[in-house]
Design a protein around this motif. Structure first.
Motif, PDB file in Angstrom:
ATOM      1  N   VAL A 155       0.833  -1.204   0.000  1.00 13.26           N
ATOM      2  CA  VAL A 155       0.000   0.000   0.000  1.00 13.26           C
ATOM      3  C   VAL A 155       0.868   1.255   0.000  1.00 13.26           C
ATOM      4  O   VAL A 155       0.704   2.143  -0.843  1.00 13.26           O
ATOM      5  CB  VAL A 155      -0.971  -0.004   1.200  1.00 13.26           C
ATOM      6  N   VAL A 156       1.808   1.331   0.927  1.00 14.43           N
ATOM      7  CA  VAL A 156       2.629   2.537   1.016  1.00 14.43           C
ATOM      8  C   VAL A 156       3.724   2.520  -0.050  1.00 14.43           C
ATOM      9  O   VAL A 156       3.877   3.463  -0.818  1.00 14.43           O
ATOM     10  CB  VAL A 156       3.247   2.692   2.422  1.00 14.43           C
ATOM     11  N   GLY A 157       4.498   1.425  -0.104  1.00 15.74           N
ATOM     12  CA  GLY A 157       5.618   1.354  -1.042  1.00 15.74           C
ATOM     13  C   GLY A 157       5.183   1.436  -2.492  1.00 15.74           C
ATOM     14  O   GLY A 157       5.509   2.399  -3.194  1.00 15.74           O
TER      15      GLY A 157
ATOM     16  N   LEU B   7       3.691   4.275  -7.509  1.00 16.41           N
ATOM     17  CA  LEU B   7       2.762   4.444  -8.617  1.00 16.41           C
ATOM     18  C   LEU B   7       2.295   5.899  -8.714  1.00 16.41           C
ATOM     19  O   LEU B   7       2.127   6.443  -9.812  1.00 16.41           O
ATOM     20  CB  LEU B   7       1.568   3.501  -8.434  1.00 16.41           C
ATOM     21  N   PHE B   8       2.105   6.544  -7.570  1.00 21.03           N
ATOM     22  CA  PHE B   8       1.708   7.948  -7.598  1.00 21.03           C
ATOM     23  C   PHE B   8       2.787   8.792  -8.275  1.00 21.03           C
ATOM     24  O   PHE B   8       2.507   9.607  -9.154  1.00 21.03           O
ATOM     25  CB  PHE B   8       1.449   8.478  -6.185  1.00 21.03           C
ATOM     26  N   PHE B   9       4.040   8.563  -7.880  1.00 19.99           N
ATOM     27  CA  PHE B   9       5.142   9.309  -8.488  1.00 19.99           C
ATOM     28  C   PHE B   9       5.240   9.009  -9.984  1.00 19.99           C
ATOM     29  O   PHE B   9       5.481   9.900 -10.796  1.00 19.99           O
ATOM     30  CB  PHE B   9       6.473   8.983  -7.802  1.00 19.99           C
TER      31      PHE B   9
ATOM     32  N   THR C 200      12.791   6.030  -1.296  1.00 18.40           N
ATOM     33  CA  THR C 200      13.190   5.329  -2.514  1.00 18.40           C
ATOM     34  C   THR C 200      12.058   5.205  -3.535  1.00 18.40           C
ATOM     35  O   THR C 200      12.313   4.898  -4.696  1.00 18.40           O
ATOM     36  CB  THR C 200      13.700   3.911  -2.189  1.00 18.40           C
ATOM     37  N   ALA C 201      10.814   5.449  -3.119  1.00 13.08           N
ATOM     38  CA  ALA C 201       9.689   5.246  -4.039  1.00 13.08           C
ATOM     39  C   ALA C 201       9.849   6.096  -5.298  1.00 13.08           C
ATOM     40  O   ALA C 201       9.554   5.641  -6.400  1.00 13.08           O
ATOM     41  CB  ALA C 201       8.368   5.563  -3.349  1.00 13.08           C
ATOM     42  N   GLY C 202      10.342   7.325  -5.140  1.00  6.07           N
ATOM     43  CA  GLY C 202      10.489   8.223  -6.288  1.00  6.07           C
ATOM     44  C   GLY C 202      11.413   7.660  -7.350  1.00  6.07           C
ATOM     45  O   GLY C 202      11.194   7.844  -8.547  1.00  6.07           O
TER      46      GLY C 202
ATOM     47  N   MET D 233      -6.527   2.540 -15.451  1.00  6.13           N
ATOM     48  CA  MET D 233      -5.194   2.024 -15.751  1.00  6.13           C
ATOM     49  C   MET D 233      -4.341   1.944 -14.482  1.00  6.13           C
ATOM     50  O   MET D 233      -3.635   0.956 -14.253  1.00  6.13           O
ATOM     51  CB  MET D 233      -4.519   2.915 -16.771  1.00  6.13           C
ATOM     52  N   ILE D 234      -4.428   2.986 -13.649  1.00 10.18           N
ATOM     53  CA  ILE D 234      -3.647   2.980 -12.408  1.00 10.18           C
ATOM     54  C   ILE D 234      -4.055   1.794 -11.541  1.00 10.18           C
ATOM     55  O   ILE D 234      -3.216   1.120 -10.950  1.00 10.18           O
ATOM     56  CB  ILE D 234      -3.835   4.316 -11.651  1.00 10.18           C
TER      57      ILE D 234
END
Lengths: 309, 318
Positions: free
Chosen positions: A112-114, A119-121, A178-180, A228-229
């Motif tokens: 959920v967070v990772g 995916l948001f970025f 690191t997600a970015g 799609m997301i």
């Protein structure tokens, strides 16, 4: 009489269609297809049987299973169905003082967070790069493509060292940092292509109304891209659920289900195996449920996803 | 979405455009907010990428030339060379196995997967069920699939109950049978994504071609080799690249199967396990980085070459 002629016409019409012509198989062809059918059927069953064997044994009492092992008679139904194995999973499967609940929690957190942040970025980056003209845009795009196709081997040690230097090695907060970096993966290409196809006139309508660029992104573009997301998120959720290498390398104290089960399996005795099988069965349920709910979307994306890049 | 839907989404009526600000001033304001928007959307991902991707990989190069305490040295490469050329070397075995898996992918999984896709595309009886079942290994957790497989071939597993004999120690403990067994597992579970991919590629072939072939009395074999294979060649060659990068960047089921015992290690697995079990102080990180660097330098030109070659094959327009 009319019914018969109606039926005849229907058949004739269907045979005239192109599909029917192609579907009609000659004798020799039919033989090839029958052989292929038998092979495919045997193969598909071979994929299922070991899983069903495991499911069956997950309901056995620990000692009963251990005795079956000694006698090599594991291929039979339990004498008494022991459903409590499934409850015992939560207390008995542990690694490093993390029980099965803890592992589930870690899995959900990473997904959920990772994956969610990543995916948001990815959405933000692919939207800006596909829709805005600015200096360096093409450069960023080319670098992203280049980085994606580079097979870099052995950078894990460097990754651990770097995380340690920032104080985020074996730290759940690391995903925020690191997600970015994951925003330039294959999902970037999918979303980039999607936003390319969305007409800009929607945005202009918002500007006329006094809305700004953030309004356009959050109120118009994000909802448009949501289907799609969602699909991409489900795919990365399945991948994250099954991934044991990332937590093993970067989050050794926070085992997710895949890692925790592997670690726990190292110290199991024969008597524990039926509970372990129950744990594996529980682990399979969420991904199979997701797959059942979204199989068309998932399969479509797997087939497109491989083509890009 | 039309203007009406946009209006609904905003809860406003677009025909009532506010006319307070002059157009020029407004445009300037939008331009400024445009820059703010671009920067705020890109800043975090780019900074994060620069640190964790770019510097992370650059740091790997530095680490390959350093001792654990940070002095410059070529020692890691010397150690690597000794590891590689020593008899019974684990690095040597890993390289050999990596090539074996590449061969398995290209010579077995890819062609068989394409053939499976062909029959599913030709709507063989039960094709919808087959499509789902064959895709399952891509969905079901590796730990579940591997455990099921390992138990199946144990001396007390379901096959043994049916009377098939397996060695007491298990197929995965003997170096002679371990790697073939893992390769069999990879074959057994390996068709899922290839099948889907190839089905997708075949679906784009115009049906007129098949009709024409059929009118000329062409059977399924001719159809497959003379129509399907040439037309999906670009996808096939792309898959060869992907299987190579995939092998180098993922260790597959080795950890769950054998933990690298009985000469089953692969290159990526060797690097993974030495990183995971090693410590910074022991120098393991530096040797791993040096090994990775050497193979990156070997792999990148190969990938470039394969890519260049696959672009040379003229893409068929259809």
């Amino acid at each position: 009489m009319t019914k018969v002629s109606e039926f005849y016409n229907k058949v004739r019409r269907r045979k005239k269609g192109e599909g029917a012509f192609l579907a009609r198989r000659s004798g020799g062809e039919r033989a090839v297809f029958i052989v292929a059918f038998i092979i495919l059927a045997v193969y598909s069953v071979s994929l299922l049987l070991p899983l069903l064997w495991m499911l069956m044994n997950s309901f056995k009492d620990g000692t009963e299973y251990a005795m079956d092992v000694v006698a090599a008679t594991t291929l039979r139904f339990p004498e008494a169905w022991k459903f409590s194995n499934y409850a015992n999973v939560f207390a008995e499967i542990t690694y490093n003082n993390v029980n099965f609940f803890g592992m589930l929690g870690d899995s959900i957190y990473f997904i959920v967070v990772g994956s969610g942040l990543e995916l948001f970025f990815t959405t933000a980056v692919s939207y800006v790069i596909s829709k805005y003209k600015f200096k360096g845009r093409n450069f960023i795009y080319s670098v992203a493509i280049f980085a994606m196709t580079m097979p870099i081997i052995g950078n894990m040690a460097s990754g651990i060292k770097l995380r340690a230097a920032f104080g985020i090695y074996d730290n759940l907060l690391a995903v925020f940092f690191t997600a970015g970096a994951g925003a330039f993966g294959f999902n970037f290409l999918m979303l980039y292509a999607f936003f390319k196809s969305v007409p800009w006139s929607y945005a202009e309508a918002v500007f006329i109304d006094g809305g700004n660029h953030f309004t356009v992104f959050f109120r118009i573009m994000l909802p448009l891209a949501m289907p799609m997301i969602t699909t991409l998120f489900i795919l990365s959720a399945i991948a994250g659920w099954n991934d044991y290498t990332t937590p093993m390398l970067y989050f050794p104290s926070f085992p997710n289900v895949a890692m925790g089960l592997y670690m726990a399996s190292q110290t199991l005795t024969r008597g524990d195996m039926s509970t372990y099988y129950a744990a594996l069965a529980i682990t399979t349920v969420p991904v199979v449920a997701l797959f059942a709910g979204f199989s068309d979307k998932i399969m479509k994306n797997y087939s497109i996803g491989g083509l890009k890049g | 979405m039309n203007v009406r839907e946009v209006e609904d989404a905003l809860g406003k009526d677009l025909s009532e455009i506010p006319k307070k600000e002059p157009a020029k001033k407004k445009r300037k304001k939008i331009e400024r907010s445009r820059i703010v928007f671009i920067v705020s959307m890109l800043a975090i991902p780019i900074i994060s990428w620069l640190i964790f991707w770019l510097y992370g990989n650059f740091n790997m190069i530095l680490m390959a030339f350093q001792t654990p305490t940070g002095e410059w040295t070529f020692r890691n490469f010397v150690t690597f060379w000794h590891d590689l050329t020593a008899p019974y070397s684990e690095v040597g075995v890993s390289v050999r196995n990596t090539f074996l898996y590449f061969g398995l992918n290209v010579l077995m999984i890819l062609p068989i997967g394409t053939l499976i896709a062909f029959f599913i595309y030709k709507k063989i009886k039960g094709h919808k069920v087959f499509r789902v079942l064959i895709f399952l290994p891509a969905i079901i957790p590796t730990i579940v699939m591997v455990t099921a497989f390992k138990e199946t071939i144990k001396p007390w597993g379901p096959l043994a109950s049916l009377g098939i004999k397996f060695p007491e120690a298990g197929l995965l403990a003997d170096p002679n049978t371990a790697t073939p067994t893992v390769m069999f597992y990879c074959l057994w579970t390996g068709f899922s994504t290839i099948m889907l991919l190839m089905c997708g590629a075949m679906a784009r072939i115009p049906t007129e071609l098949f009709e024409a072939a059929k009118l000329d009395g062409c059977g399924p074999f001719r159809e497959f080799f003379s129509i399907v294979v040439p037309l999906i060649m670009p996808v096939l060659s792309m898959q060869i690249i992907f299987s190579l990068t995939g092998l180098l960047s993922a260790s597959g089921p080795i950890l769950l199967m054998t933990g690298g015992a009985a000469e089953t290690s692969t290159l990526n697995y060797w690097i993974f396990i030495n990183t995971q079990r090693g410590t910074a102080a022991s120098g393991a990180y530096n040797i791993v980085s040096a090994t990775g660097l050497v193979f990156t330098f070997i792999a990148v030109p190969i990938i470039m070459l394969v890519r260049w070659l696959s672009e040379k094959i003229e893409a068929v327009e259809y």
